[in-house]
Design a protein around this motif. Structure first.
Motif: not given
Lengths: 400, 318, 159
Positions: A215, A218-219, A222-223
């Motif tokens: 969780k 990847p966040e 991506g951010l």
């Protein structure tokens, strides 16, 4: 006295310390541009500045936005660690060493404890060794998560910081459950660990690892990390060649970013790292993007190591029987561990009494800060912030 | 006499709107950024929504010491906040808020808007030069380069709309969108250029180089505190609203919309664009000064010129 | 073509980033309203070493042996042994002072204590404007022990 005749331990008085040139002396900070015409401007970045990670002072000489020279000025967080512990008994050094690299306290404790145990010839129970690996890696995850947050802050993105703290909060609660403290754990003892952890705690930890891997990571990518602006800001900035990195004593992610797969967990295994399978992530260009990526991939490698520890964790005691007054045999030992920022080294000299004769701390931040003029010169002011941020500066261990 | 009275009323109305708008936007930015970061934002002052937080801030800022840094160029330093607020207020003159609700329907409305809003730079530069602070100076230099280079794509991107509408009057441009539909559809490239350039004009992340916190502490207003600082904040949020309003006027149909009265639609659309701006601010990292210039001169400028060319060709063959 | 690729990458990464922040905007905040709502302290949290009171007799367990004083790395514990009228040593402390401003909460005193007299309490709200207020005597330490949850963890036992 060492062989060269210089004292390895300063007894008293400032007279012994020779006057070294400081950044305030004339000639250290250039004021005239390379063409002899242009006047340069000197800016004091810090010690109080939003992005100096504590109390680092950078004396920056700029030609407009272009950086000509940087002089890092350290010592604002000096706490006299090395001298104070010369008057302390051995078991007390371990909790005090937490204050050096306060973001990765377990790493310091392991380094000191390993040195004392080696000198005193103490055998650590296997469960404690495994748990030390587990906590070192958990600490590495938490430290790198914080790095992600503060690096985003350095590059002007505020939100990653708070997302990082969300996971860090969970991790620190786990640490509090296990060790009784959130940041300065005082968890390692000479001869093992203060207390054992419960099976419920290990189950909680497995959940945290799953969350980080599936969780949070990847966040994070991506951010910030995959964002085109972030890539533009970091790729090619602060380039370091392999020769430079070795010559200036870089270690950890900064060294691995140049493509040298040097990791003490692989190259000089301590604890029981040789039992676990993991990769050493390396970069190719030696720029700050690569060192960021190395850190991000190390989070996943640490998750991998902890999963293996959870599988192979032996049962048994976690603390060896140690005499309360410890007096190791005379001798010296250099123990080094791979901290989140690089090689954390402890050089310990014992003269056979209950107090150490001398303790020298090798802090990765201290070595990396010397690279600042090399990596930041020629760039813009924004690049300087990106370069200094990429060391993951902890002034507590630099000034100690 | 009546004209004078009407003028005074209008001025008071505009000033009240400027203040209220800045008040709401500061509160809104805190709330939105809080929720983006899984926080709550202000909750303590004025009920659970924290709506009175800005009022408490104003009280605090007013009660602060009036501090002038030593070595400051007094006149420049003191006048800078006023100079940056003035254009923010002036541009309300031409905003077509409703079908008949516009303070002055100038026939060169767009030119007036862009020329007056350029004066913001003057205030920033005075603040940076007058503060006697190196961070302020660097921030002002950055702002100078940045605002100068983004003014050009901003204006070029609006010219496409002007060509389609055939007028510089903002009311006529809005009226023309009944005929064409919203100009965002034929002018999508122009809209993107306009939006990027206006974010840069507003000095907001990812283009907040002039105040870049992690590099220049607070940029050009490092030395300001109290109400002088608050005036910069008011100018910033007022500009945020007016540039969004200009975007709505040019590309999103202005006050057009079903059911609700025109001015409600206008304000709603403007606040939507403001929200997008806040959303961007709390997502992206900051670009570097050379990348900013590259983006402006090597990308946005040619793209907006190409957009103009395309619009011209379309008008020719039609 | 390279330019188009960069534009595409930029647009894609912007879209991903903004979708993350938009999604987070509509999830529940994780704020803890601190003074009204206190996060639970984990069992075994350490904040201050306190003196345990024997529940039967109501006296301190401490026999004033001084092992904690000697084991304390920053020397923040001061013990004064009680003497009777003849000057013989008694097995309780006349004074027990803990300087919390020096204490680094390392738990070594608790581990050194052979008489189960010291425990670690989990109260964190002990701050003060005066350093003198952070020097606790034995009554204050016993009072904290009575009013808070405390735990003795030593010798590698399972928590």
């Amino acid at each position: 006295m060492s062989d060269s005749g210089r004292p390895v331990r300063v007894e008293a008085g400032p007279a012994l310390a020779p006057h070294l040139p400081t950044s305030n002396d004339a000639g250290v900070v250039p004021t005239i541009g390379p063409d002899g015409e242009r006047k340069l401007m000197t800016i004091n970045l810090g010690p109080q500045h939003p992005s100096t990670h504590g109390v680092l002072r950078l004396i920056v000489t700029v030609d407009g936005e272009q950086i000509v020279h940087v002089v890092p000025d350290i010592g604002y967080l000096h706490r006299n660690f090395e001298k104070i512990v010369e008057r302390w008994s051995y078991p007390g050094i371990v909790p005090f060493s937490d204050r050096n690299d306060y973001i990765a306290a377990i790493t310091n404790e392991v380094a000191v404890a390993l040195a004392i145990e080696k000198l005193a010839g103490i055998e650590v129970p296997p469960r404690a060794v495994h748990l030390r690996v587990l906590f070192s890696e958990l600490q590495r995850i938490l430290s790198h998560i914080l790095f992600y947050g503060t690096y985003g802050l350095d590059l002007g993105a505020f939100t990653p910081f708070l997302y990082a703290f969300r996971e860090r909060e969970w991790g620190y609660t786990l640490m509090e459950k296990a060790t009784g403290a959130r940041m300065l754990y005082a968890y390692n003892r000479v001869g093992g660990l203060r207390n054992d952890v419960s099976d419920e705690w290990l189950a909680d930890l497995a959940k945290f690892l799953d969350f980080v891997e599936h969780k949070a990571m990847p966040e994070y990518m991506g951010l910030l990390i995959d964002n085109e602006i972030f890539r533009e800001r970091t790729i090619g900035v602060g380039k370091l060649t392999q020769e430079q990195a070795i010559a200036w004593g870089a270690a950890g992610p900064v060294l691995r970013a140049t493509g040298i797969p040097w990791d003490l967990r692989k190259n000089a295994p301590y604890l029981c790292y040789d039992q676990f399978e993991f990769d050493v992530p390396v970069g190719t260009n030696g720029d700050v993007y690569d060192s960021t990526m190395v850190r991000m991939r190390e989070i996943l490698e640490s998750v991998r190591i902890i999963r293996q520890v959870l599988k192979t964790l032996p049962n048994g005691p976690v603390l060896a029987k140690v005499r309360p007054t410890l007096s190791p045999a005379a001798g010296d030992y250099y123990s080094r561990v791979e901290g989140p920022r690089g090689e954390v080294g402890v050089f310990l000299i014992s003269d056979g009494t209950t107090k150490p004769y001398r303790l020298k701390w090798r802090a990765p931040t201290f070595c990396h800060l010397q690279l600042t003029p090399l990596m930041a010169a020629g760039g813009k002011i924004a690049d300087l912030i990106a370069v200094v941020g990429s060391y993951d500066v902890i002034m507590g261990e630099c000034d100690r | 006499m009546n004209i004078l009275l009407a003028a005074i009323l209008k001025v008071i109305g505009v000033l009240m709107f400027v203040g209220l708008n800045a008040y709401i936007l500061i509160w809104g930015e805190r709330k939105v950024s809080g929720h983006i970061q899984r926080r709550i934002g202000p909750i303590r002052v004025g009920g659970p929504s924290g709506i009175m937080q800005s009022a408490a801030d104003i009280l605090k800022l007013m009660s602060k010491e009036d501090f002038v840094p030593s070595g400051a160029d007094w006149w420049l330093w003191v006048l800078a906040p006023v100079v940056s607020v003035a254009p923010a207020v002036l541009v309300y003159l031409v905003l077509p808020i409703g079908r008949t609700l516009v303070l002055r329907n100038l026939n060169v409305g767009l030119v007036f808007f862009s020329s007056v809003s350029s004066f913001t730079l003057l205030g920033i530069f005075m603040a940076g030069w007058g503060s006697n602070n190196k961070y302020s100076l660097l921030g002002a230099m950055r702002a100078g380069a940045q605002l100068f280079s983004y003014e050009i794509p901003l204006i070029l991107s609006t010219i496409g709309v002007v060509m389609l509408a055939g007028s510089l009057t903002l009311q006529r441009i809005v009226a023309a969108q009944t005929h064409y539909g919203w100009f965002i559809f034929p002018q999508i490239v122009g809209f993107i250029v306009f939006f990027v350039a206006s974010v840069a004009e507003l000095n907001r992340t990812p283009f907040d180089l002039a105040e870049a916190e992690s590099e220049l502490v607070a940029g050009y207003f490092t030395e300001y505190s109290g109400m002088r600082w608050a005036m910069f904040a008011i100018a910033e949020y007022s500009n945020l609203f007016t540039l969004s309003a200009l975007g709505v006027t040019l590309f999103l149909g202005g006050w057009h919309g079903p059911l609700l009265p025109g001015w409600v639609w206008f304000v709603l659309k403007s606040y939507f664009l403001v929200f997008v701006g806040i959303w961007i601010r709390w997502t992206l990292p900051r670009v570097r000064i050379d990348q900013l210039m590259d983006l402006g001169w090597k990308f946005l400028f040619p793209v907006s010129v190409l957009n103009l060319l395309g619009t011209g060709l379309y008008l020719m063959v039609r | 073509m390279a330019l188009l690729g960069r534009i595409w990458n930029t647009a894609k990464s912007m879209f991903v980033g903004h979708s993350i922040t938009l999604r987070e905007m509509f999830t529940t905040p994780i704020t803890v309203f601190y003074p009204e709502e206190k996060p639970p302290m984990e069992r075994g949290s350490r904040s201050v070493p306190v003196l345990k009171v024997n529940e039967g007799t109501g006296l301190l367990n401490c026999v004033s042996c001084g092992l904690c004083e000697r084991s304390c790395p920053p020397s923040c514990i001061k013990i004064e042994q009680a003497l009777d009228a003849k000057g013989d040593r008694q097995s309780w402390p006349e004074a027990f002072e803990l300087n919390l401003s020096h204490c680094m909460v390392c738990n070594l005193c608790v581990e050194a204590c052979p008489f189960d007299a010291l425990e670690m309490a989990d109260v964190v709200e002990l701050c003060s404007y005066q350093v003198q207020d952070l020097i606790f005597d034995k009554q204050q330490l016993a009072e904290i022990w009575k009013t808070s949850r405390s735990l003795r963890v030593a010798n590698g036992e399972r928590l």
